[in-house]
Design a protein around this motif. Structure first.
Motif, short mmCIF file in Angstrom:
data_model
loop_
_atom_site.label_atom_id
_atom_site.label_comp_id
_atom_site.label_asym_id
_atom_site.label_seq_id
_atom_site.Cartn_x
_atom_site.Cartn_y
_atom_site.Cartn_z
N VAL A 175 83.25 28.32 86.45
CA VAL A 175 83.14 28.92 87.95
C VAL A 175 82.79 30.39 87.69
N CYS A 176 83.33 31.04 86.73
CA CYS A 176 83.21 32.42 86.51
C CYS A 176 81.74 32.62 86.28
N ARG A 177 81.30 31.92 85.20
CA ARG A 177 79.90 32.10 84.95
C ARG A 177 78.87 31.78 86.12
N ARG A 178 79.12 30.83 86.83
CA ARG A 178 78.18 30.64 88.02
C ARG A 178 78.34 31.77 88.91
N ILE A 179 79.39 31.98 89.27
CA ILE A 179 79.26 33.28 90.36
C ILE A 179 78.96 34.62 89.66
N ARG A 180 78.95 34.99 88.43
CA ARG A 180 78.42 35.96 87.94
C ARG A 180 76.77 35.91 87.85
N GLN A 181 76.16 35.04 88.13
CA GLN A 181 74.66 34.80 88.21
C GLN A 181 74.20 35.35 89.20
N PHE A 182 75.00 35.58 90.62
CA PHE A 182 74.53 36.36 91.75
C PHE A 182 75.69 37.08 92.47
N SER A 183 76.70 37.63 91.70
CA SER A 183 77.83 38.25 92.43
C SER A 183 78.22 39.24 91.33
N ALA A 184 78.41 40.55 91.93
CA ALA A 184 79.07 41.56 91.23
C ALA A 184 80.58 41.74 91.62
N ALA A 185 81.09 40.76 92.54
CA ALA A 185 82.44 41.06 93.07
C ALA A 185 83.39 40.92 92.02
N PRO A 186 84.55 41.95 91.93
CA PRO A 186 85.49 41.89 90.59
C PRO A 186 86.30 40.38 90.75
N ILE A 187 86.43 39.99 89.75
CA ILE A 187 87.16 38.72 89.59
C ILE A 187 88.20 39.05 88.90
N LEU A 188 89.69 38.57 89.53
CA LEU A 188 91.15 38.45 88.70
C LEU A 188 91.23 37.02 88.50
N MET A 189 91.73 36.99 86.97
CA MET A 189 91.87 35.52 86.74
C MET A 189 93.23 35.36 86.62
N LEU A 190 93.82 34.09 87.09
CA LEU A 190 95.14 33.54 87.02
C LEU A 190 95.15 32.40 85.91
N THR A 191 95.82 32.67 84.79
CA THR A 191 95.90 31.75 83.67
C THR A 191 97.20 31.36 83.23
N ALA A 192 97.46 30.18 82.88
CA ALA A 192 98.82 29.80 82.30
C ALA A 192 98.58 29.88 80.70
N LYS A 193 97.66 30.35 80.20
CA LYS A 193 97.39 30.44 78.75
C LYS A 193 97.63 31.90 78.55
N VAL A 194 98.40 31.97 77.48
CA VAL A 194 98.95 33.33 77.03
C VAL A 194 98.39 33.58 75.57
N GLU A 195 97.47 32.86 75.18
CA GLU A 195 96.66 33.32 73.91
C GLU A 195 95.79 34.30 74.12
N GLU A 196 95.78 35.29 72.97
CA GLU A 196 94.65 36.44 73.15
C GLU A 196 93.16 35.89 73.57
#
Length: 226
Positions: free
Chosen positions: A69-90
């Protein structure tokens, strides 16, 4: 709430009803205008049609991976994205940032912290990205999103189109537009503006064949009609 960021649209992409409702409540309380989507595909289309000031994106969505989803949005939008993740690995966090996210928060999280981070992202973004109706001007990237698609513009074309778009209805003379180019204008004649306008029109119609937003004002110059 600082009126610089209050009232901005924030798109929330989260399939968990409780988390989504919590974020909507906190964002609304902070003065934002949140919109909630539980699937990635409709969220992408909504961002394209109604550009938000920021996006909160869950990595674990039922229809598509959050990174996709992030990749698709970045093709046309520069809006800042804050990701929510349950994964804690670096490596997982780095994958999100490398895909185009601006920040991330690991679950479980404080909704107050998420809103504070989103507000901070909007503050930083406001200085480089301007929304004019359904169009987005990215001053840092020297690009403009036309109806959700980035135009491929030269630096001079960007400066001319951005100047016209920021003051719709105003007629700019060729000399005034040439001034917008600064050092890029060099020693060229102001007739070079005509060539730039022609190229801009061609690139716009390649995306939107029905569009004719730049009007020629005989004997004066050009005007952007929103």
């Amino acid at each position: 709430m600082n009126d610089i960021i209050a009232g901005r649209i924030v798109t929330v992409v989260e399939d968990d009803p409780k988390i989504g409702s919590l974020l909507i409540d906190y964002l609304t309380g902070a003065g934002h205008q949140p919109q909630l989507f539980r699937l990635g595909a409709p969220a992408i289309e909504a961002v394209r049609l109604n550009p938000p000031a920021a996006i909160i994106l869950d990595l674990g969505l039922p229809d598509m991976d959050g990174l996709a989803v992030c990749r698709r949005i970045r093709q046309f939008s520069a809006a800042p994205i804050l990701m929510l993740t349950a994964k804690v690995e670096e490596t997982d966090r780095l994958a999100g940032l490398e895909t185009g996210a601006d920040d991330y928060v690991c679950k479980p999280f404080s909704a107050r912290e998420v809103v504070a981070r989103v507000s901070a992202l909007i503050r930083r973004s406001e200085g480089r990205v301007t929304t004019v109706g359904r169009f987005t001007i990215d001053d840092t990237g020297y690009r403009i999103a036309w109806q959700g698609f980035w135009l491929t513009l030269s630096r001079s074309e960007f400066q001319i189109l951005a100047a016209l778009m920021r003051q719709p209805g105003r007629v700019f003379s060729r000399a005034q537009l040439l001034d917008r180019l600064g050092d890029d204008g060099g020693e060229v004649s102001d007739r070079a503006i005509d060539s730039h306008i022609k190229n801009i029109r061609r690139k716009i119609t390649a995306i939107d064949p029905e569009a004719d937003p730049i009007a020629s004002v005989y004997g004066v110059g050009y005007r952007f009609d929103a």
